[in-house]
Write a protein that holds these residues in place. Structure first.
Motif, mmCIF file in Angstrom:
data_model
loop_
_atom_site.group_PDB
_atom_site.id
_atom_site.type_symbol
_atom_site.label_atom_id
_atom_site.label_comp_id
_atom_site.label_asym_id
_atom_site.label_seq_id
_atom_site.Cartn_x
_atom_site.Cartn_y
_atom_site.Cartn_z
ATOM 1 N N THR A 135 0.829 -1.200 0.000
ATOM 2 C CA THR A 135 0.000 0.000 0.000
ATOM 3 C C THR A 135 0.865 1.252 0.000
ATOM 4 O O THR A 135 0.608 2.206 -0.758
ATOM 5 C CB THR A 135 -0.941 0.003 1.214
ATOM 6 N N GLU A 136 1.892 1.262 0.824
ATOM 7 C CA GLU A 136 2.782 2.427 0.875
ATOM 8 C C GLU A 136 3.540 2.598 -0.435
ATOM 9 O O GLU A 136 3.756 3.724 -0.892
ATOM 10 C CB GLU A 136 3.751 2.301 2.051
ATOM 11 N N SER B 270 2.408 1.724 -3.381
ATOM 12 C CA SER B 270 1.420 2.180 -4.362
ATOM 13 C C SER B 270 1.045 3.644 -4.165
ATOM 14 O O SER B 270 0.604 4.312 -5.113
ATOM 15 C CB SER B 270 0.157 1.317 -4.280
ATOM 16 N N ASP B 271 1.205 4.141 -2.956
ATOM 17 C CA ASP B 271 0.853 5.533 -2.664
ATOM 18 C C ASP B 271 1.891 6.523 -3.158
ATOM 19 O O ASP B 271 1.657 7.744 -3.132
ATOM 20 C CB ASP B 271 0.652 5.722 -1.148
ATOM 21 N N HIS C 98 3.767 8.624 -5.793
ATOM 22 C CA HIS C 98 3.427 9.138 -7.125
ATOM 23 C C HIS C 98 4.579 9.968 -7.688
ATOM 24 O O HIS C 98 5.211 10.731 -6.956
ATOM 25 C CB HIS C 98 2.149 9.982 -7.050
ATOM 26 N N GLN D 281 3.440 6.598 -9.815
ATOM 27 C CA GLN D 281 3.440 5.214 -9.333
ATOM 28 C C GLN D 281 4.632 4.435 -9.879
ATOM 29 O O GLN D 281 5.009 4.569 -11.050
ATOM 30 C CB GLN D 281 2.147 4.527 -9.741
ATOM 31 N N HIS E 229 -2.738 -1.723 -10.769
ATOM 32 C CA HIS E 229 -1.991 -0.746 -9.972
ATOM 33 C C HIS E 229 -0.479 -0.923 -10.153
ATOM 34 O O HIS E 229 0.305 -0.533 -9.293
ATOM 35 C CB HIS E 229 -2.380 -0.872 -8.503
#
Length: 395
Positions: free
Chosen positions: A68-69, A71-72, A74, A76, A102
């Protein structure tokens, strides 16, 4: 094209009976921090994401937080990962189609039909495309369809067959992720205690590094020590944490690779990682070690410690006294005249250790009963049994 090469996260692993969750979360957050700092074009994870084929809920949570971190961040950053021998293909593949949207690409099994090929991800930079081939952990039986019926297949032949049928575009830069035991000309790489239960007796699971000759970089997983095999561009990056006492002297790091134009060797750098608690060996007499412990900081005393005592005389309650200073004490061993005599085969050597792990204890019991040490093959089987019992007990 710059990418981070990671492998063997072994999320959910325990060191002896100690839970490593805090240490693993700490190191994964460091990796996230370095991704933010260096902004690689991709992050590669070459297998053994989890330590068990059936990970705990806690292990899933730790890995989910990590992805999650990532993917956060940017813009990406693509993440590519393969299954290792510790991973369950079915569980690791869960939600892979969603994750791919993703830019998280997962390959868990090699091709199983004639029309299938390795998963390939292509990224582009100022010098053109880079093809990343994802080759998960492979046993010969997985690719039997590539060989005549009844033919005996080695690991080396299985990997060679999979690569040969890819028809690499040799004018492009090619990178492979692979989780196998690679050797060079029969010369084996350095291994650690924590890997022994998963390496076959006689090296029958070995694969020649020459099989990767057409790749500009081989991102390998499986071995815990950072090292290259055959040539510098074919590398094990090692684990991000120390997972056995035998790794105590290793320096853990991220391997950062920069590919420039085709034909130019990659630039390979390492970014050190600092654990929350280290794994250390300490050697000395009881008094020396107690004095050293009193002089160390509280933080330093939290490290995972293997102690070898050199006292010649009997020692009163050594483990209890040492654990007062080192709460994460892994083991207490003895190295003195009696132990050396025992190793030399003398019958009057007496007890050789104050605390034995299950492997040591059974080896000693076996030798006392059978009047002969265990063979290397028997030791290998014993390690596998102990590991399996440990996995079942933790599940």
């Amino acid at each position: 094209m710059r990418f981070f090469h990671l492998s063997d996260l072994h999320i959910g692993k325990q060191l002896y009976s100690y839970n490593l969750k805090d240490n693993q979360q700490h190191i994964l957050k460091q990796i996230i921090s370095r991704v933010r700092e260096y902004r690689p074009d991709a992050v590669l994870i070459a297998g053994d994401i989890f330590d068990k084929s059936i990970p705990s809920g806690e292990a899933y949570t730790v890995f989910d937080e990590f992805l999650t971190e990532l993917s956060d961040i940017h813009p990406q950053i693509p993440v590519m990962m393969i299954a290792g021998n510790h991973d369950s293909a079915e569980r690791l593949n869960y939600a892979s189609a969603f994750l791919e949207k993703h830019k998280i690409y997962i390959s868990v099994m090699p091709p199983s039909r004639e029309e299938e090929r390795l998963k390939r991800v292509t990224l582009t930079d100022q010098w053109g495309p880079v093809d990343f081939y994802l080759l998960p952990f492979t046993k010969p039986g997985y690719v039997r369809f590539l060989f005549p019926e009844g033919k005996s297949i080695s690991y080396d032949q299985a990997i060679a067959a999979l690569i040969e049928r890819e028809n690499l575009k040799k004018d492009r830069r090619n990178v492979i992720l692979s989780h196998q035991f690679y050797v060079s000309g029969g010369q084996k790489p350095e291994t650690c205690q924590s890997e022994l239960a998963y390496l076959s007796v006689g090296g029958i699971d070995s694969v020649e590094a020459e099989r990767l000759k057409d790749f500009d970089y081989g991102a390998l997983g499986h071995l815990h020590g950072s090292q290259w095999v055959g040539r510098e561009q074919v590398r094990y990056c090692g684990t991000p944490l120390k997972y056995s006492v035998s790794e105590s002297r290793q320096v853990k790091s991220i391997t950062m690779v920069t590919l420039e134009e085709k034909g130019k060797p990659p630039v390979i750098e390492t970014i050190p990682l600092t654990p929350l608690w280290d794994v250390r060996r300490i050697l000395g007499t009881m008094d020396e070690i107690l004095q050293q412990g009193r002089e160390e900081t509280e933080e330093r005393r939290q490290d995972f410690i293997s102690i070898t005592l050199t006292d010649e005389g009997e020692i009163y309650h050594p483990r209890e006294r040492l654990q007062e200073l080192y709460p994460n004490l892994l083991e207490v061993r003895v190295d003195n005249a009696r132990t050396r005599a025992k190793l030399a085969g003398r019958e009057d050597a007496g007890d050789i250790a104050l605390a034995l792990d299950p492997f040591q204890a059974f080896c000693r019991f076996y030798e006392e009963i059978q009047k002969t040490p265990m063979s290397s093959q028997e030791e290998q089987v014993l390690r596998q049994v102990i590991e399996q019992v440990s996995l079942e007990g933790d599940s």
